[in-house]
Design an enzyme around this catalytic site. Sequence first.
Site, PDB file in Angstrom:
ATOM      1  N   SER A 150       0.817  -1.217   0.000  1.00 42.84           N
ATOM      2  CA  SER A 150       0.000   0.000   0.000  1.00 42.84           C
ATOM      3  C   SER A 150       0.850   1.267   0.000  1.00 42.84           C
ATOM      4  O   SER A 150       0.501   2.261  -0.618  1.00 42.84           O
ATOM      5  CB  SER A 150      -0.910   0.021   1.233  1.00 42.84           C
ATOM      6  OG  SER A 150      -1.689  -1.140   1.291  1.00 42.84           O
TER       7      SER A 150
ATOM      8  N   GLU B 148       3.578  -1.014  14.951  1.00 45.35           N
ATOM      9  CA  GLU B 148       4.158   0.301  14.646  1.00 45.35           C
ATOM     10  C   GLU B 148       5.016   0.846  15.784  1.00 45.35           C
ATOM     11  O   GLU B 148       6.025   1.508  15.542  1.00 45.35           O
ATOM     12  CB  GLU B 148       3.052   1.314  14.311  1.00 45.35           C
ATOM     13  CG  GLU B 148       2.348   1.064  12.987  1.00 45.35           C
ATOM     14  CD  GLU B 148       1.281  -0.032  13.059  1.00 45.35           C
ATOM     15  OE1 GLU B 148       1.026  -0.538  14.169  1.00 45.35           O
ATOM     16  OE2 GLU B 148       0.722  -0.370  12.003  1.00 45.35           O
TER      17      GLU B 148
ATOM     18  N   PHE C 182      -1.652   5.161  12.388  1.00 41.48           N
ATOM     19  CA  PHE C 182      -0.987   4.183  13.257  1.00 41.48           C
ATOM     20  C   PHE C 182       0.491   4.528  13.478  1.00 41.48           C
ATOM     21  O   PHE C 182       1.014   4.357  14.568  1.00 41.48           O
ATOM     22  CB  PHE C 182      -1.181   2.783  12.671  1.00 41.48           C
ATOM     23  CG  PHE C 182      -2.610   2.544  12.264  1.00 41.48           C
ATOM     24  CD1 PHE C 182      -3.631   2.722  13.193  1.00 41.48           C
ATOM     25  CD2 PHE C 182      -2.958   2.227  10.964  1.00 41.48           C
ATOM     26  CE1 PHE C 182      -4.967   2.557  12.833  1.00 41.48           C
ATOM     27  CE2 PHE C 182      -4.283   2.059  10.595  1.00 41.48           C
ATOM     28  CZ  PHE C 182      -5.294   2.228  11.526  1.00 41.48           C
TER      29      PHE C 182
ATOM     30  N   ASP D 156     -12.228   2.887   3.767  1.00 41.59           N
ATOM     31  CA  ASP D 156     -11.944   2.187   5.029  1.00 41.59           C
ATOM     32  C   ASP D 156     -12.720   2.763   6.206  1.00 41.59           C
ATOM     33  O   ASP D 156     -12.922   2.097   7.215  1.00 41.59           O
ATOM     34  CB  ASP D 156     -10.446   2.243   5.335  1.00 41.59           C
ATOM     35  CG  ASP D 156      -9.674   1.245   4.490  1.00 41.59           C
ATOM     36  OD1 ASP D 156     -10.237   0.178   4.176  1.00 41.59           O
ATOM     37  OD2 ASP D 156      -8.516   1.537   4.142  1.00 41.59           O
TER      38      ASP D 156
ATOM     39  N   ARG E 136      -3.263   8.635   0.249  1.00 46.48           N
ATOM     40  CA  ARG E 136      -3.478   7.419  -0.523  1.00 46.48           C
ATOM     41  C   ARG E 136      -4.044   7.811  -1.891  1.00 46.48           C
ATOM     42  O   ARG E 136      -4.736   8.822  -2.010  1.00 46.48           O
ATOM     43  CB  ARG E 136      -4.514   6.557   0.199  1.00 46.48           C
ATOM     44  CG  ARG E 136      -4.822   5.223  -0.444  1.00 46.48           C
ATOM     45  CD  ARG E 136      -6.140   4.646   0.089  1.00 46.48           C
ATOM     46  NE  ARG E 136      -7.288   5.373  -0.438  1.00 46.48           N
ATOM     47  CZ  ARG E 136      -7.896   5.067  -1.595  1.00 46.48           C
ATOM     48  NH1 ARG E 136      -7.485   4.058  -2.319  1.00 46.48           N
ATOM     49  NH2 ARG E 136      -8.931   5.792  -2.009  1.00 46.48           N
TER      50      ARG E 136
END
Lengths: 313, 360
Positions: free
Chosen positions: A35, A56, A81, A115, A165
């Site tokens: 991603s 993370e 995150f 999401d 993104r």
Amino acid sequence: MAQNASQLEHFGRALVDLGLINEELVVLDPDVAASTKVTYFAERFPERFIRIGISEQDMIGVAAGLAASGKTPVACGFAMFVACRSWEQISSSVARPELNVKIVGSHSGLSPNADGDSHQTYGDVAVMRVIPDMKVVVPADAPEAVEALGAIVDTPGPAYLRLARGATPVAYTEGCEFTLGRANVMRDGSDASVIANGVMVPIALEAAGSLAREGISVKVVDMHTVKPLDTDAIVKAAAETGAIVTAEEHSVIGGLGSAVAETLVEKRPTPMERVGIMDRFGESSRSYSALMAKMGLTSDAIEEAVRETMRRK
Amino acid sequence: MLRTINKNQVLILTNIPRVPASITSVLRGISRRHKIPLSTLKRNAQILKEFNLIAYGDPPNFSGVELTELGRFISNLTVGEEPTVHGNMVQTRSGFRPLGTVIKDLRKTVLRMIAEAGSGHLGASLSAVDILAILYMIKMKHDPKNPSWKDRDRFVLSKGHAAPALYAVLSEAGYISPDRLMTLREIGSQLQGHPDMEIPGVDASTGSLGQGLSIGVGMALASKMDGSGSRTYVLLGDGELNEGQIWEAALTAAHHGLDNLTAIVDRNGYQLTGRTEEIKAMDPLADKWRSFGWEAMEADGNDPASILDALNACDLTTGKPSVIIAMTTKGKGISFMEGNKYSRKTPDAQELKRALKELT
């Protein structure tokens, strides 16, 4: 508007170029490589690509240890995150000893639209900005993301790079001018200034274009670096236009809007409006633009904010 | 192999400092302390050199004497086999001194520092003193004259609240000037309540529990990437193991086969408000680490010989990281402080006097 391009795609390829120059550059991945597009680096330099798994906070500590041993780690994960979940690790293990760790938060803002609000990031700039000496960069588009990455890797010490993104509108051309901490004036104007960053820069340019047709002359400033903040550029815009609008894909609390407001209050009180996420969570949407519209992050919202500040002059 | 080494050779092997020194000065020191003719020692040093256990240049191309990889291994084994590691001479800021005396002095320094500062974690500092002393005085490869030496062994005090013990050891080793120790927790002093890398010799900034093992993993990974022989040691508190990040890091270390990483758990059995087993049970602790892919062993964490044996055993582990569950006593060394009473309590003048008297 110009065509779209993916910040992450360009970032991923730029990492490979930097890896060729800088042998100490290593990339850490909390299992989101496909991603975040660090797969290009992983294929080219497998020995410098470190799988951490979905952890993370551990990744930030490992990056700190690598940096303490002379490496230049790039720790790249989803903004929510890597930046928000790991805030205290970043503060304590990385920033306190000023270690040379580059943190990249992808899928920032509302860009993980489908999401939903567990993944959408509204506070990463706020929490990174509060850490002493942390550099915080929010590039407008793919070409600027590449230059921003180069700049933070070249500058010693911790830094946070915020990326979106998916493909987003392009405002710059490849190899554009980028100086850490110095804002870019995208368009000159005399009636009001829009100070924006990230994906809101192309939208601010769109707003300035339609306001121009109404006879309103708007200056557009790309404040890609939220810290260290280019306060001179803010004061100059306030002096020239007497009305300021900020635009960010982030909560209006703690991010660019707050940073600009702090500067104006102290140095040059000026009528101001903030366009951003208005202290609320997002939601799932199959369309990014539909979500942006619902959350008030549009050219129309900027145009209305400009008219409002001009009324208050 | 060991059988072929005589007593004088053992003396030489175990007294080679981890910092550059000339062979002649090292042999002179041994000669003086043990009343052995210098010529005898010179002959034995020559044999050790031929065995490839130590290395040094011949005049005029002088270079310092150092243990070879094999020599260090045998030296460590030999020290562990000595009847009293306490009697072993270690190099300190003020020359070679018996380890046992050094450890007592470290406990005194820790007491004085915390009493002077008016706050600090006394019990947790005292339980870790022996481990820190063995690491810095015998085990680790480091150079106080060159704190940023790239190939040094690294140490991370993940239980950062034992900072007074670390500062005391770093001072004894030559990193921190002794007159600065009493500035612990004072404004403007580098010696904060928890360690900061600003202090020469401190390899990681810690204090927020749970983060040190991840940092150690990063250091061990860097050492592997660079092909450096450097090892990384991380000292964890047993209460600290409540933190989830420790177990994330444990998985990461095992996944990457970091056999150059050793964690030591200071198993004093207490955390801030009570016994670890009553607050969040950790036993069976060694089994937990084993199931995470680590080589786990237990040691008496307040017995230098036991600690050294375990550390040496870790050197032999390949393909996976190792952990020592070091059984310790909180407040170790002062009868009325043992247990959890001085977890955060600061000794008053009277208590300090009594405690120091017990250590003489």
